[in-house]
Design an enzyme around this catalytic site. Structure first.
Site, short mmCIF file in Angstrom:
data_model
loop_
_atom_site.label_atom_id
_atom_site.label_comp_id
_atom_site.label_asym_id
_atom_site.label_seq_id
_atom_site.Cartn_x
_atom_site.Cartn_y
_atom_site.Cartn_z
N HIS A 90 3.28 -6.99 1.89
CA HIS A 90 2.46 -8.01 2.55
C HIS A 90 2.57 -9.30 1.73
CE1 HIS A 90 -0.14 -5.12 4.97
NE2 HIS A 90 0.39 -4.30 4.08
N HIS A 94 6.92 -1.67 3.06
CA HIS A 94 6.75 -3.09 3.38
C HIS A 94 5.91 -3.78 2.32
CE1 HIS A 94 3.48 -0.84 5.28
NE2 HIS A 94 2.71 -1.91 5.10
N ASN A 112 0.84 -1.19 0.00
CA ASN A 112 0.00 0.00 0.00
C ASN A 112 0.88 1.24 0.00
OD1 ASN A 112 -2.56 -1.33 0.24
ND2 ASN A 112 -2.03 -1.82 2.35
P1 5GP Z 1 -0.30 -0.98 5.65
O1 5GP Z 1 -1.72 -0.57 5.77
O2 5GP Z 1 0.63 0.15 6.10
O3 5GP Z 1 0.03 -1.53 4.31
O4 5GP Z 1 -0.12 -2.19 6.64
C1 5GP Z 1 0.44 -2.10 7.91
C2 5GP Z 1 0.30 -3.45 8.56
O5 5GP Z 1 1.09 -3.46 9.73
C3 5GP Z 1 -1.12 -3.81 8.98
O6 5GP Z 1 -1.52 -5.01 8.34
C4 5GP Z 1 -1.03 -3.96 10.50
O7 5GP Z 1 -1.82 -5.01 11.01
C5 5GP Z 1 0.45 -4.22 10.72
N1 5GP Z 1 0.95 -3.76 12.00
C6 5GP Z 1 0.73 -2.56 12.59
N2 5GP Z 1 1.36 -2.48 13.77
C7 5GP Z 1 2.01 -3.67 13.94
C8 5GP Z 1 2.84 -4.17 14.98
O8 5GP Z 1 3.12 -3.55 16.00
N3 5GP Z 1 3.33 -5.44 14.81
C9 5GP Z 1 3.05 -6.18 13.69
N4 5GP Z 1 3.58 -7.41 13.64
N5 5GP Z 1 2.27 -5.71 12.70
C10 5GP Z 1 1.75 -4.48 12.81
#
Ligand code: 5GP
Length: 114
Positions: A105, A103, A90
């Site tokens: 996924h 990052h 994202n």
């Molecule tokens: P984004 O929306 O930025 O692509 O995804 C961020 C991801 O990071 C989300 O799926 C969320 O669940 C994960 N996430 C957020 N905080 C933490 C954390 O403290 N530890 C882990 N393992 N994942 C996290």
């Protein structure tokens, strides 16, 4: 601007625990805290990039290629090669990027929705 206090920077600094599945000199992979599929792993760069575009435009020569090879290693470690998986990254507000540290996924372990 990259925020050095974002949650993934804290995971890299070992200030926040994570269930690590793979690590090398340039990336770290760990299970998502709030999985949206049976297997949901995040692969993050150790370099300070906010998102995909920042990473591709501003990383060192060969770094993005090495990152994709590391993602592939994680895929193999998770044994997803045969059953299949989805890669997702994202970027920005419209994509609802929550953590402003680049990052990828990796989603899998079951039939995924569209
Ligand atoms: P984004 O929306 O930025 O692509 O995804 C961020 C991801 O990071 C989300 O799926 C969320 O669940 C994960 N996430 C957020 N905080 C933490 C954390 O403290 N530890 C882990 N393992 N994942 C996290």
């Amino acid at each position: 601007m990259y925020d050095k206090n974002n949650v993934f920077a804290k995971i890299l600094a070992k200030q926040i625990p994570a269930k690590i599945v793979y690590e090398d000199d340039e990336c770290l992979a760990f299970h998502d805290i709030n999985p949206i599929s049976k297997i949901h792993v995040l692969v993050i760069t150790k370099g300070e990039y906010t998102d995909f575009s920042d990473f591709v435009c501003n990383s060192n020569p060969g770094e993005s290629e090495r990152f994709f090879h590391s993602v592939e290693k994680v895929v193999q470690t998770l044994n997803l090669g045969k059953s299949g998986y989805r890669l997702l990254t994202n970027t920005g507000e419209d994509a609802r990027q929550e953590v402003l540290h680049f990052h990828m996924h990796i989603l899998g372990g079951e039939k995924l929705g569209i």
